[in-house]
Design a protein around this motif. Sequence first.
Motif, PDB file in Angstrom:
ATOM      1  N   ARG A  29       0.769  -1.123  -0.121  1.00  0.00           N
ATOM      2  CA  ARG A  29       0.056   0.038  -0.060  1.00  0.00           C
ATOM      3  C   ARG A  29       0.974   1.145   0.078  1.00  0.00           C
ATOM      4  N   LEU A  30       0.677   2.000  -0.871  1.00  0.00           N
ATOM      5  CA  LEU A  30       1.690   3.370  -1.132  1.00  0.00           C
ATOM      6  C   LEU A  30       1.057   4.555  -0.603  1.00  0.00           C
ATOM      7  N   VAL A  31       1.693   5.435   0.186  1.00  0.00           N
ATOM      8  CA  VAL A  31       0.825   6.708   0.838  1.00  0.00           C
ATOM      9  C   VAL A  31       1.784   7.725   0.101  1.00  0.00           C
ATOM     10  N   ASP A  32       1.376   8.614  -0.696  1.00  0.00           N
ATOM     11  CA  ASP A  32       2.014   9.578  -1.256  1.00  0.00           C
ATOM     12  C   ASP A  32       1.880  10.730  -0.304  1.00  0.00           C
ATOM     13  N   SER A  33       3.119  11.128   0.317  1.00  0.00           N
ATOM     14  CA  SER A  33       3.074  12.185   1.549  1.00  0.00           C
ATOM     15  C   SER A  33       2.714  13.431   1.193  1.00  0.00           C
ATOM     16  N   LEU A  34       2.896  13.811  -0.389  1.00  0.00           N
ATOM     17  CA  LEU A  34       2.654  15.246  -0.751  1.00  0.00           C
ATOM     18  C   LEU A  34       3.482  16.048  -0.127  1.00  0.00           C
ATOM     19  N   GLY A  35       4.689  15.605   0.565  1.00  0.00           N
ATOM     20  CA  GLY A  35       5.514  16.476   1.479  1.00  0.00           C
ATOM     21  C   GLY A  35       6.941  15.608   1.488  1.00  0.00           C
ATOM     22  N   ALA A  36       7.704  16.224   2.450  1.00  0.00           N
ATOM     23  CA  ALA A  36       9.096  15.898   2.623  1.00  0.00           C
ATOM     24  C   ALA A  36       9.496  16.125   3.848  1.00  0.00           C
ATOM     25  N   THR A  37      10.556  15.692   4.437  1.00  0.00           N
ATOM     26  CA  THR A  37      11.168  15.954   5.783  1.00  0.00           C
ATOM     27  C   THR A  37      10.268  15.929   6.719  1.00  0.00           C
ATOM     28  N   GLN A  38      10.138  16.913   7.769  1.00  0.00           N
ATOM     29  CA  GLN A  38       9.229  16.907   8.814  1.00  0.00           C
ATOM     30  C   GLN A  38       7.566  16.808   8.237  1.00  0.00           C
ATOM     31  N   ALA A  39       7.493  17.407   7.019  1.00  0.00           N
ATOM     32  CA  ALA A  39       6.358  17.291   6.519  1.00  0.00           C
ATOM     33  C   ALA A  39       5.961  15.758   5.839  1.00  0.00           C
ATOM     34  N   GLN A  40       6.890  15.038   6.056  1.00  0.00           N
ATOM     35  CA  GLN A  40       6.726  13.398   5.845  1.00  0.00           C
ATOM     36  C   GLN A  40       6.811  12.732   7.055  1.00  0.00           C
ATOM     37  N   ARG A  41       7.466  13.122   7.871  1.00  0.00           N
ATOM     38  CA  ARG A  41       7.635  12.624   9.196  1.00  0.00           C
ATOM     39  C   ARG A  41       6.357  12.573  10.118  1.00  0.00           C
ATOM     40  N   ILE A  42       5.449  13.626  10.087  1.00  0.00           N
ATOM     41  CA  ILE A  42       4.144  13.580  10.624  1.00  0.00           C
ATOM     42  C   ILE A  42       3.648  12.745  10.259  1.00  0.00           C
ATOM     43  N   PHE A  43       3.423  12.088   8.859  1.00  0.00           N
ATOM     44  CA  PHE A  43       2.640  11.176   8.560  1.00  0.00           C
ATOM     45  C   PHE A  43       3.279   9.517   9.106  1.00  0.00           C
ATOM     46  N   LEU A  44       4.391   9.671   8.893  1.00  0.00           N
ATOM     47  CA  LEU A  44       4.948   8.353   9.625  1.00  0.00           C
ATOM     48  C   LEU A  44       4.695   8.184  10.983  1.00  0.00           C
ATOM     49  N   ASP A  45       4.833   9.208  11.864  1.00  0.00           N
ATOM     50  CA  ASP A  45       4.277   9.384  13.259  1.00  0.00           C
ATOM     51  C   ASP A  45       2.871   8.755  13.399  1.00  0.00           C
ATOM     52  N   GLU A  46       1.813   9.266  12.463  1.00  0.00           N
ATOM     53  CA  GLU A  46       0.676   8.958  12.503  1.00  0.00           C
ATOM     54  C   GLU A  46       0.501   7.355  12.075  1.00  0.00           C
ATOM     55  N   GLY A  47       1.321   6.942  11.087  1.00  0.00           N
ATOM     56  CA  GLY A  47       1.259   5.535  10.878  1.00  0.00           C
ATOM     57  C   GLY A  47       1.968   4.658  12.080  1.00  0.00           C
ATOM     58  N   VAL A  48       2.664   5.231  12.687  1.00  0.00           N
ATOM     59  CA  VAL A  48       3.432   4.335  14.076  1.00  0.00           C
ATOM     60  C   VAL A  48       2.360   4.088  14.941  1.00  0.00           C
ATOM     61  N   LYS A  49       1.605   5.576  15.276  1.00  0.00           N
ATOM     62  CA  LYS A  49       0.392   5.501  16.222  1.00  0.00           C
ATOM     63  C   LYS A  49      -0.569   4.300  15.968  1.00  0.00           C
ATOM     64  N   LEU A  50      -1.031   4.505  14.463  1.00  0.00           N
ATOM     65  CA  LEU A  50      -2.190   3.465  14.038  1.00  0.00           C
ATOM     66  C   LEU A  50      -1.716   1.995  14.087  1.00  0.00           C
ATOM     67  N   ARG A  51      -0.589   1.739  13.882  1.00  0.00           N
ATOM     68  CA  ARG A  51       0.157   0.475  13.854  1.00  0.00           C
ATOM     69  C   ARG A  51       0.124  -0.177  15.223  1.00  0.00           C
ATOM     70  N   ASP A  52       0.832   0.825  16.109  1.00  0.00           N
ATOM     71  CA  ASP A  52       0.570   0.232  17.359  1.00  0.00           C
ATOM     72  C   ASP A  52      -0.727   0.172  18.125  1.00  0.00           C
ATOM     73  N   SER A  53      -1.624   0.719  17.796  1.00  0.00           N
ATOM     74  CA  SER A  53      -2.896   0.605  18.326  1.00  0.00           C
ATOM     75  C   SER A  53      -3.704  -0.720  17.717  1.00  0.00           C
ATOM     76  N   GLY A  54      -3.023  -1.441  16.596  1.00  0.00           N
ATOM     77  CA  GLY A  54      -3.701  -2.591  16.285  1.00  0.00           C
ATOM     78  C   GLY A  54      -4.386  -2.696  15.298  1.00  0.00           C
ATOM     79  N   LEU A  55      -4.268  -1.563  14.543  1.00  0.00           N
ATOM     80  CA  LEU A  55      -5.306  -1.478  13.224  1.00  0.00           C
ATOM     81  C   LEU A  55      -4.724  -2.360  12.117  1.00  0.00           C
ATOM     82  N   SER A  56      -5.496  -2.574  11.183  1.00  0.00           N
ATOM     83  CA  SER A  56      -5.038  -3.375   9.921  1.00  0.00           C
ATOM     84  C   SER A  56      -4.425  -2.627   9.020  1.00  0.00           C
ATOM     85  N   GLY A  57      -3.592  -3.306   7.963  1.00  0.00           N
ATOM     86  CA  GLY A  57      -2.783  -2.402   7.006  1.00  0.00           C
ATOM     87  C   GLY A  57      -3.687  -1.400   6.305  1.00  0.00           C
TER      88      GLY A  57
END
Length: 293
Positions: free
Chosen positions: A120-148
């Motif tokens: 599953r590809l997610v286009d950040s439409l950003g870079a650097t910390q404007a990409q990191r913000i979405f990575l942090d969101e993904g980590v939070k969702l993954r660690d809460s036990g959600l599906s891919g």
Amino acid sequence: MPEKIVLSTDSSSDLLKGRMDELNVSCIPLTYTVNGETFNGVFSSEDEYTAFYDGIRAGNMPTTSLINETLYREYFTGLIAGGATDIIHLSLSSGLSGSFANAAAAAESVSETFPDVKIRLVDSLGATQAQRIFLDEGVKLRDSGLSGEEIAEGMKNAVSQTQVYIAVDDLFHLKRGGRISGAAALIGSALNVKPILILDDQGRLEVAGRVMGSKKALRFMLDHMRKNAVDPSGQTVYIAHADCLGYALELKEMLIEEFGCKVVVDWIGPVIGAHTGPGTLGLIYRGNARLHK
């Protein structure tokens, strides 16, 4: 086979390698070249960021390279060999690089060989910390036990709401990248004009305004956040800086005083810094919808 979700990104997310390991995030590196020597864009210490910008100040003119389809195929196949059954990959903006298109082509090819694996590809439409913000969101969702699927959709929803303002210090780096003319760079630098850029709803750099001096650039970004942010006191705001920590901390204090929000301050790495130069500052926050001209 038990499900194994793998959260992945590229090095333009500007997270130190040790932190990526702690978060259990896989990373494919973009590279940059200085004086004919090519370097891996995944940094292990803040000293590497400082050295990169010291080099630019000393006259280095780094260039960057996208990730080609072959490298992406090898990377995704390696994750699958490690047991991945569901890969969520967060990419540098498709509006800034062809890497996302290459990732999409590679994912389609790999899926033909491994039809039971989801990529599953997610286009950040950003870079650097404007990409990191979405990575942090993904980590939070993954660690809460959600599906891919739920993780990827949650990240895409965050992308659609995030607003990015960028104040650039040295106009000649934008000129070198073709963003402004040589005449505009010369006049702007002489007059201390600071262009304010946005990453728009297609992940492209666009000029949002021009102000005189650094203080007015900070005020411009703060004023726009006041108008556009959703629940500013309840969100985490990100500041990206290209070796201008004092400037970033000044903005941080303004944000805390104005909104009382949590603020993350971190680096702009070589993938973007090669094109903006030192002294660049970015503000990233959640708004109603992605900015556009």
